[in-house]
Design an enzyme around this catalytic site. Sequence first.
Site, short mmCIF file in Angstrom:
data_model
loop_
_atom_site.label_atom_id
_atom_site.label_comp_id
_atom_site.label_asym_id
_atom_site.label_seq_id
_atom_site.Cartn_x
_atom_site.Cartn_y
_atom_site.Cartn_z
N ASP A 275 -15.37 12.41 -17.09
CA ASP A 275 -14.72 13.42 -16.06
C ASP A 275 -13.07 13.05 -15.90
O ASP A 275 -12.45 14.24 -15.89
CB ASP A 275 -15.35 13.07 -14.72
CG ASP A 275 -16.56 13.39 -14.36
OD1 ASP A 275 -17.14 13.92 -15.32
OD2 ASP A 275 -17.35 13.21 -13.39
N HIS B 158 -22.43 9.22 -17.68
CA HIS B 158 -22.06 10.52 -17.90
C HIS B 158 -21.05 11.02 -17.16
O HIS B 158 -20.33 12.00 -17.35
CB HIS B 158 -23.25 11.44 -17.36
CG HIS B 158 -23.03 13.08 -17.68
ND1 HIS B 158 -23.02 13.43 -19.02
CD2 HIS B 158 -22.84 13.88 -16.59
CE1 HIS B 158 -22.87 14.69 -18.96
NE2 HIS B 158 -22.83 15.20 -17.63
N CYS B 159 -20.40 10.03 -16.39
CA CYS B 159 -19.16 10.41 -15.44
C CYS B 159 -17.87 9.69 -15.95
O CYS B 159 -16.86 10.29 -16.18
CB CYS B 159 -19.63 10.17 -14.35
SG CYS B 159 -20.80 11.08 -13.53
N ILE B 160 -17.98 8.52 -15.82
CA ILE B 160 -16.61 7.76 -16.01
C ILE B 160 -16.02 7.96 -17.28
O ILE B 160 -14.70 8.06 -17.27
CB ILE B 160 -17.02 6.16 -15.59
CG1 ILE B 160 -17.32 5.64 -14.31
CG2 ILE B 160 -15.49 5.50 -15.93
CD1 ILE B 160 -17.66 4.38 -13.90
#
Length: 222
Positions: free
Chosen positions: A62, A57-59
């Site tokens: 974001d 969900h992040c790399i």
Amino acid sequence: MEKILENTYRNVNIGLVNEFAILAHKMGIDIWEVVDAAKTKPYGFQAFYPGPGVGGHCIPLDPFYLTWKAREFDMHMPMIEASGTINDRMPSYVVDRSMRILSRKFQKALNGAKVLILGIAYKNDIDDLRDSPALVVIEEFLSEGAEVDYYDALNPKYKDDNGEFVESLKEINPEIISKYDLVVITTNHSNVDYRMVVDNAKYVFDTRYATKGIKEDNLELL
């Protein structure tokens, strides 16, 4: 901002090592040995490894929220955008390499080939499928006409782009492994006996270094 910096740092460095991996393959150099050697330096280097893409969900997300926000301040962030492009291309690169393996080793087209995907989570030993590159790899194999199965004990089923559930093989064993033209390791779960896989597969394409320490003629690393 701290969390975005951390995720962007990882995204950019994964993009860098993925680009290195593509070049290293063309040069006949083992990128995994290169990274392992580089990380012996006691300062100034943190090891990142190549793979079939980035997930979670992040790399993958974001850093691009940041580039969008930066435009409000009349600023572009080309390094982030370039690394994202490299990482997004890795599933296609995996499929292209697989196509070349089948052609070179067996004079066989990807269309109609039987492919087994090992692991579909975005990283090892979890059941999280968010933005997993393995799912993109599967879709690209299918679009090329390959017959694709997968095995992931942590993810016994998932919903594909058409909303249909796809189920994992219940188990893998020497007889099952030997039926496939190509086995592609896209997630290096620790509950898989990779020695057994290599010993019984026609050919293995390992994109995660799950087979570290195994050297066989039917094994190729990313």
